[in-house]
Design an enzyme around this catalytic site. Structure first.
Site, short mmCIF file in Angstrom:
data_model
loop_
_atom_site.label_atom_id
_atom_site.label_comp_id
_atom_site.label_asym_id
_atom_site.label_seq_id
_atom_site.Cartn_x
_atom_site.Cartn_y
_atom_site.Cartn_z
N SER A 161 0.79 -1.32 0.07
CA SER A 161 -0.14 -0.01 0.00
C SER A 161 0.80 1.23 0.14
O SER A 161 1.93 1.15 0.68
CB SER A 161 -0.83 -0.08 1.21
OG SER A 161 -1.65 1.09 1.33
N TYR A 187 0.07 9.43 3.34
CA TYR A 187 1.31 9.52 4.46
C TYR A 187 2.30 8.35 4.85
O TYR A 187 2.78 8.29 5.61
CB TYR A 187 0.64 9.97 5.90
CG TYR A 187 -0.42 11.05 5.52
CD1 TYR A 187 0.54 12.32 5.63
CD2 TYR A 187 -1.56 11.16 5.22
CE1 TYR A 187 -0.31 13.78 5.53
CE2 TYR A 187 -2.29 12.34 5.13
CZ TYR A 187 -1.74 13.46 5.09
OH TYR A 187 -2.50 14.64 4.99
N ASP A 246 -8.91 10.10 11.95
CA ASP A 246 -9.16 9.50 10.57
C ASP A 246 -9.62 7.83 10.85
O ASP A 246 -9.23 7.12 10.22
CB ASP A 246 -7.66 9.08 9.92
CG ASP A 246 -7.80 9.07 8.55
OD1 ASP A 246 -8.91 9.52 7.99
OD2 ASP A 246 -6.77 8.72 8.08
#
Length: 439
Positions: free
Chosen positions: A94, A98, A307
């Site tokens: 992935s 960030y 988040d």
């Protein structure tokens, strides 16, 4: 002054192990084991020499390589059933805004480029310190619903990742040009390259070519072919045009089964749930209980994850029942999996104030900010929720918002519902499968 330990807010400012200008938090054995398998100083010849190397090949010579029986199945995309990690390599899984994430054995290794001009290394530790602080202070099974990193290295030189990316990009460009009989060039159009790569990446002939050229040209135990287009978008994004890919952090995590957003109806049933919606109720309830228990802790009613969404919730094996007590009820989870909150990069709790979000929030927020965003993302990820009228109607209580107070699912105004709102919500019959063991 007392000695700070990892259950205190001050722990984030400690420097337990120092290596010149770098710092290691957590288990040095785990960290050094991973680092011993990385070559942070690997370099390659200038791109022009790679271009000259590919001049030795043409469509006919590539055809001979394609006819060869040898194929390294680790160069298939990971979601391809033909993929198999035949080497002890780092496999790219992935890349987000960030972090760049790899899998090796039973570890997950995350590389995060940090804006060193904005923050000192010790101001970028929330992803390690916040979950560790919570885990050490929570007293019941709710602590099992947190992903704690095993180790974190601060202020490491990470230029090798960008250099590796460029080397692989140039190899793919020249390989595709040779396949198409085009003039060799290192200049490229993003749209044209991605189209050409995506058309070929699942082809067995292309994977045979990668099996030949990746070891010869890249010669690295870091395999970035998997999800390469995500890495491409990260490094080629216009907002990073002048970005210095210099230093950052390396974080070691345990390997999860899946992220919560990867579960569909078939997998939910395979995991033991009656339906996909029951699985969604399960992860919602576990996250709600985690937040409630955090807010019970002294001085922790300022906790924000910032988040909370399905892909930041990971699923792990659960070998024993998880029992969480709340007032006169107990919530019993006998499922063979558990959900665990991950990615605390923007989180804050108690005295651990995160500068990354401090300047972004213009108004005060609490748990409701996170669950407002969570419900929006759940409904987007799982439209199947609408089939359960009772559940979907109940969830709407979290998203009674308009364009003036909500932007891209995030609250712009301060709505500070007390945590008792969430406590009452999870006492409803919607969650009767788990309240008092379903009795």
């Amino acid at each position: 002054m007392g000695v700070a330990n990892d259950s205190s807010p001050e722990y984030q400012w400690m420097s337990p192990h120092r290596l010149s200008d770098t710092v290691i938090l957590g288990d040095c054995l785990y960290f050094n084991n991973i680092m011993s398998q990385l070559d942070l100083h690997q370099n390659w010849a200038p791109p022009v020499r790679l271009l000259n190397y590919f001049k030795n090949f043409n469509k006919e010579t590539l055809l001979k390589i394609e006819e060869n029986d040898y194929i390294n199945s680790s160069f298939f995309q990971q979601k391809d059933k033909r993929f198999y990690p035949i080497n002890d390599d780092f496999y790219h899984i992935s890349t987000g805004g960030y972090g760049i994430v790899f899998k090796i054995d039973n570890y997950v290794v995350k590389f995060v480029f940090e804006a060193t001009k904005l923050y000192s290394p010790m101001e970028t530790t929330a992803e390690f310190t916040v979950p560790k602080f919570l885990y050490n202070n929570l007293k019941g099974d709710e602590k099992k619903l947190i992903v704690c990193a095993w180790a974190m290295g601060l202020n490491y030189k990470l230029t090798f990742l960008h250099t590796l990316y460029k080397r692989v990009l140039h190899m793919l460009l020249l390989l595709i040009q040779t396949m198409d009989g085009q003039e060799l060039s290192l200049r490229y159009s993003s749209k044209v390259f991605l189209k050409a790569f995506n058309e070929r990446k699942d082809s067995i002939k292309f994977v045979k070519l990668l099996s030949h050229f990746y070891p010869a040209v890249i010669n690295s135990n870091i395999n970035v072919i998997n999800y390469f287009n995500r890495m491409f978008h990260f490094f080629e994004h216009e907002k990073r045009t002048n970005y210095e890919y210099e230093r950052g952090n390396i974080i070691i995590f345990p390997l999860a089964l899946y992220s919560a957003d990867k579960v569909d109806t078939e997998l939910a049933i395979k995991l033991g749930f009656k339906s996909l919606v029951q699985y969604i109720k399960f992860i919602f309830l576990q996250m709600a209980l985690l937040y409630i228990k955090i807010y019970e802790l002294p001085c922790c009613d300022n906790f924000l994850h910032a988040d909370l969404k399905p892909d930041n919730i990971l699923l792990f094996d659960s070998n024993e029942p998880i029992i969480i007590h709340l007032k006169d009820k107990k919530f019993v989870f006998n499922e063979r999996i558990k959900s665990a909150l991950n990615d605390f990069d923007f989180s804050q709790v108690a005295g651990i104030i995160n500068k990354k979000i401090k300047n972004n929030f213009k108004v005060k927020h609490n748990w409701y900010y996170d669950f407002h965003f969570f419900v929006h993302t759940l409904l987007k990820t799982y439209p199947e929720i609408e089939k359960d009228i009772e559940f979907s109607t109940a969830l709407e209580e979290f998203i009674m918002c308009t364009k003036t107070d909500c932007d891209k699912y995030r609250l712009k105004v301060s709505i500070l519902h007390p945590i008792s709102f969430l406590e009452k919500f999870i006492m409803r019959d919607i969650f009767s499968d788990w309240i008092n063991g379903g009795n």
